[in-house]
Every structure is written in structure tokens, then in C-alpha cells.
Design a protein around this motif. Structure first.
Motif, PDB file in Angstrom:
ATOM      1  N   LEU A 274     -46.511 -50.561  41.578  1.00  0.00           N
ATOM      2  CA  LEU A 274     -46.071 -51.630  42.478  1.00  0.00           C
ATOM      3  C   LEU A 274     -45.133 -51.084  43.551  1.00  0.00           C
ATOM      4  N   GLU A 275     -45.218 -51.730  44.730  1.00  0.00           N
ATOM      5  CA  GLU A 275     -44.320 -51.407  45.845  1.00  0.00           C
ATOM      6  C   GLU A 275     -43.743 -52.707  46.368  1.00  0.00           C
ATOM      7  N   GLY A 276     -42.591 -52.667  46.981  1.00  0.00           N
ATOM      8  CA  GLY A 276     -41.999 -53.861  47.557  1.00  0.00           C
ATOM      9  C   GLY A 276     -40.513 -53.675  47.744  1.00  0.00           C
TER      10      GLY A 276
ATOM     11  N   SER B 137     -49.751 -58.005  53.323  1.00  0.00           N
ATOM     12  CA  SER B 137     -49.930 -58.019  54.784  1.00  0.00           C
ATOM     13  C   SER B 137     -51.343 -57.633  55.218  1.00  0.00           C
ATOM     14  N   SER B 138     -52.038 -56.805  54.424  1.00  0.00           N
ATOM     15  CA  SER B 138     -53.315 -56.323  54.984  1.00  0.00           C
ATOM     16  C   SER B 138     -54.503 -56.459  54.034  1.00  0.00           C
ATOM     17  N   GLY B 139     -54.453 -57.404  53.108  1.00  0.00           N
ATOM     18  CA  GLY B 139     -55.629 -57.677  52.281  1.00  0.00           C
ATOM     19  C   GLY B 139     -55.882 -56.595  51.244  1.00  0.00           C
ATOM     20  N   ILE B 140     -57.160 -56.394  50.971  1.00  0.00           N
ATOM     21  CA  ILE B 140     -57.527 -55.491  49.867  1.00  0.00           C
ATOM     22  C   ILE B 140     -58.362 -54.338  50.413  1.00  0.00           C
ATOM     23  N   SER B 141     -57.886 -53.130  50.166  1.00  0.00           N
ATOM     24  CA  SER B 141     -58.745 -51.987  50.497  1.00  0.00           C
ATOM     25  C   SER B 141     -59.239 -51.362  49.207  1.00  0.00           C
TER      26      SER B 141
ATOM     27  N   PHE C  14     -61.217 -55.911  52.799  1.00  0.00           N
ATOM     28  CA  PHE C  14     -61.493 -57.286  52.356  1.00  0.00           C
ATOM     29  C   PHE C  14     -60.245 -58.121  52.621  1.00  0.00           C
ATOM     30  N   ASP C  15     -60.431 -59.395  53.044  1.00  0.00           N
ATOM     31  CA  ASP C  15     -59.198 -60.133  53.350  1.00  0.00           C
ATOM     32  C   ASP C  15     -58.623 -60.879  52.146  1.00  0.00           C
ATOM     33  N   GLY C  16     -59.217 -60.764  50.972  1.00  0.00           N
ATOM     34  CA  GLY C  16     -58.645 -61.350  49.764  1.00  0.00           C
ATOM     35  C   GLY C  16     -59.619 -61.236  48.605  1.00  0.00           C
ATOM     36  N   VAL C  17     -59.185 -61.747  47.420  1.00  0.00           N
ATOM     37  CA  VAL C  17     -60.032 -61.632  46.220  1.00  0.00           C
ATOM     38  C   VAL C  17     -61.354 -62.379  46.410  1.00  0.00           C
TER      39      VAL C  17
ATOM     40  N   ILE D 266     -42.760 -58.285  45.580  1.00  0.00           N
ATOM     41  CA  ILE D 266     -43.742 -57.197  45.462  1.00  0.00           C
ATOM     42  C   ILE D 266     -44.747 -57.354  46.605  1.00  0.00           C
ATOM     43  N   THR D 267     -44.879 -56.313  47.408  1.00  0.00           N
ATOM     44  CA  THR D 267     -45.728 -56.415  48.604  1.00  0.00           C
ATOM     45  C   THR D 267     -47.093 -55.756  48.421  1.00  0.00           C
ATOM     46  N   THR D 268     -47.152 -54.753  47.554  1.00  0.00           N
ATOM     47  CA  THR D 268     -48.415 -54.022  47.388  1.00  0.00           C
ATOM     48  C   THR D 268     -48.595 -53.591  45.938  1.00  0.00           C
TER      49      THR D 268
END
Ligand SMILES: O=c1[nH]c(=O)c2[nH]c(=O)[nH]c2[nH]1
Length: 303
Positions: free
Chosen positions: A39-41, A138-142, A192-195, A95-97
Motif C-alpha cells: 500500500l501507498e498513501g 487518481s488514475s484507475g487500474i493498470s 482501466f478506469d475502475g473494477v 491509502i491512494t494506491t
């Protein structure tokens, strides 16, 4: 004054097994994977000021990995990784990422007396299916997914000549050699912009995996290889061609050498060049050839 330049933390090497039981047919299916979740944030103060109020314990992260495996399908692994990562950024506002890595191990169904067995499996190779998901507020799912440890060998149909010859060179040019490697290939999906975007058309992941695996083997087998470099480029090109939602393909191939052995000292035995039959496989050193092939410079989001 020093600054915390980057920080992420979590649980690594969490081993998870899930069984699916089809009550109607009695057929069971199993998945075993090893999970890393970092986790990051806004967690700086846990490092700099002994502030544990921002820490989701790595033990809780481990528990969450199990709970999400119970709540959601673990196949395809890309979808599970997306659900798991999304949980952390949805549940904890600081938690951001979430960085998720999955290694899926092979359990291939046994064929017994010509029929697929309902609940028995075997490890047919050390090949792994890999998933790396970065789930970000901020940037969806890679997603980067791939294959590692696909060990292949061809006994002919490979050459290596025309390379730099100077005072450091001892390697002879060859027009016929053994080529052997452990294929490590990954492909990066358009963002991807989300789940929901991952879930929509979820069959794309297994399909891409199958197509890539077929291309890797077919190209390896059929290409009259001028070099590892050239053969791997052809592999990447074709994967980009048949999987349009993938933007980049990365390959990492060790060149596993098989040395010829001079046996002429024994009764004049001929075992070099066209007469070579008995070789000495080398464990090290090995060549290591890498590349990443990109479709183009633009990035697109899948919605
Ligand atoms: O396919 C190859 N690429 C190389 O760069 C290389 N270098 C080498 O010694 N053998 C090979 N083979």
C-alpha cells in the motif's frame, strides 16, 4: 534534512488456495497463488514520527487477501487483483494506491483412463501466470499480466552469425545451433478506469493468455532464428497484433547455452559441428536478452 522519498508496505508471499465445487457434477476446480499486496498513501508519519494511526497492519492485509478470495472469484486472476486493490483504496481514505502481484501456480487436471478426473491435479511444469495490478485513486487500474518460466528448447532451426568480431571474440559463427530459454513475457493493458471496466469483457484476460502462449511457442518453433533478439521481437509484434487492448509487450529471455564437446581424444570420435550429438548443458553463465515493444506512444483508457 533527509526526506522520505518513497514508501510502500504490505504483505508478501501470502499463499492462497481456493477450490470451486460444482455441486451438480461433483467436479472440483482449484487455484493456487502467491500474493504480494503493498500500500501507498499518506503513511509518511509512520516512518518519520512513529505514528501507527496511519498503518493498516500487514496482518490485516493478509486477512483481507483471504477474505477477498472468499468473496470474489479468483479467476481470472486479473479480476481478483482488481477487487483486492480496490478494497484498500475504497476502505481507507488515506491509502491512494494498492500494488498487487499474483503468481498463479499450475495445477493441471489429471486424465485417468482417458477421462478428466473430477478432483485430482498435477504440476505439469513450473510455468507461472503473473498479474501485476496498480489500483490507484487518481488514475484507475493498470494491469500487466504474463507468463514466466515457460521452458522451451529447439534442437535446430537457429543460427547466430554476423556479430561483432574483434580481439575479444572467440565465439564461432553458427548456422545451426540449439536454442533454449525460459520464456518470461508480460503484456501491459490499456488503462482501466475502475473494477467495472475490468469486469466488463473479463474473458479478454484468459483469451489473451492463451493467444500469447500459443504465439510464443509457435514463433519459437517455426522461426528460423537469426538471434534471440530477432525471434523475441517477432513474438512481441504478433502479440500486439492479435491483442488490440494491449499496449506493450515485454520479454526477458535467458540464452541457455549447450556447449559442444570434443570427443576426438577417444578413438577419434566425431562430435563437433555437423557431427555433434552429445552436448554439455550449461547452468551459467547465460545470455540474457530483454526488450519491450510498444504499440505507439499514445495511451488509452478502457471504460
Ligand atoms: O541470439 C544470440 N544473441 C546474442 O546477443 C548472443 N551473444 C552470444 O554470445 N550468443 C548470442 N545469441
Amino acid at each position: 534534512m533527509p526526506v522520505l522519498a518513497s514508501a510502500r508496505y504490505g504483505k508478501d508471499n501470502v499463499r492462497v488456495y481456493k477450490v470451486h465445487k460444482d455441486e451438480k457434477t461433483g467436479v472440483q476446480s482449484v487455484t493456487e497463488m502467491t500474493v504480494c499486496c503493498l500500500l501507498e498513501g499518506d503513511i509518511e508519519t509512520s516512518y518519520t514520527a512513529a505514528d501507527n494511526s496511519v498503518v493498516v497492519a500487514t496482518d490485516s492485509i493478509k486477512n483481507t487477501i483471504y477474505i477477498k478470495a472468499k468473496e470474489h472469484p479468483v479467476n481470472p486472476p486479473e479480476l481478483y487483483a482488481a477487487h483486492l486493490g480496490q478494497h484498500f483504496i475504497s476502505t481507507y481514505s488515506h491509502i491512494t494506491t494498492a500494488h498487487i502481484k499474483l503468481v498463479v501456480h499450475r495445477w493441471t487436471r489429471m486424465n485417468i483412463d482417458g477421462a478428466p478426473h473430477p478432483h485430482s491435479f498435477y504440476r505439469d511444469s513450473e510455468e507461472k501466470r503473473l498479474v501485476e495490478a496498480t489500483v490507484s485513486r487518481s488514475s484507475g487500474i493498470s494491469l500487466r499480466t504474463g507468463i514466466a518460466g515457460l521452458s522451451v528448447l529447439k534442437s535446430t532451426g537457429s543460427a547466430f552469425h554476423g556479430f561483432v568480431r574483434d580481439e575479444y571474440t572467440t565465439l564461432p559463427e553458427v548456422w545451426d545451433r540449439i536454442l533454449s530459454t525460459d520464456i518470461d513475457c508480460s503484456w501491459t493493458w490499456k488503462r482501466f478506469d475502475g473494477v467495472e471496466a475490468v469486469e466488463k469483457g473479463v474473458e479478454r484476460f484468459d483469451l489473451a493468455h492463451e493467444k500469447a502462449r500459443t504465439i510464443l511457442m509457435r514463433t519459437f518453433a517455426n522461426d528460423y532464428s537469426a538471434s534471440v533478439q530477432n525471434t523475441m521481437y517477432k513474438m512481441a509484434e504478433e502479440i500486439l497484433d492479435v491483442v488490440p487492448e494491449v499496449d506493450r509487450v515485454a520479454l526477458e529471455l535467458p540464452n541457455k547455452h549447450y556447449w559442444e564437446i570434443d570427443l576426438s581424444w577417444h578413438k577419434g570420435l566425431k562430435n563437433k559441428g555437423k557431427d555433434a550429438e552429445v552436448f554439455a548443458p550449461q547452468t551459467n553463465p547465460n545470455g540474457l536478452i530483454k526488450c519491450e515493444v510498444a504499440r505507439d506512444e499514445t495511451t488509452v483508457t478502457i471504460r
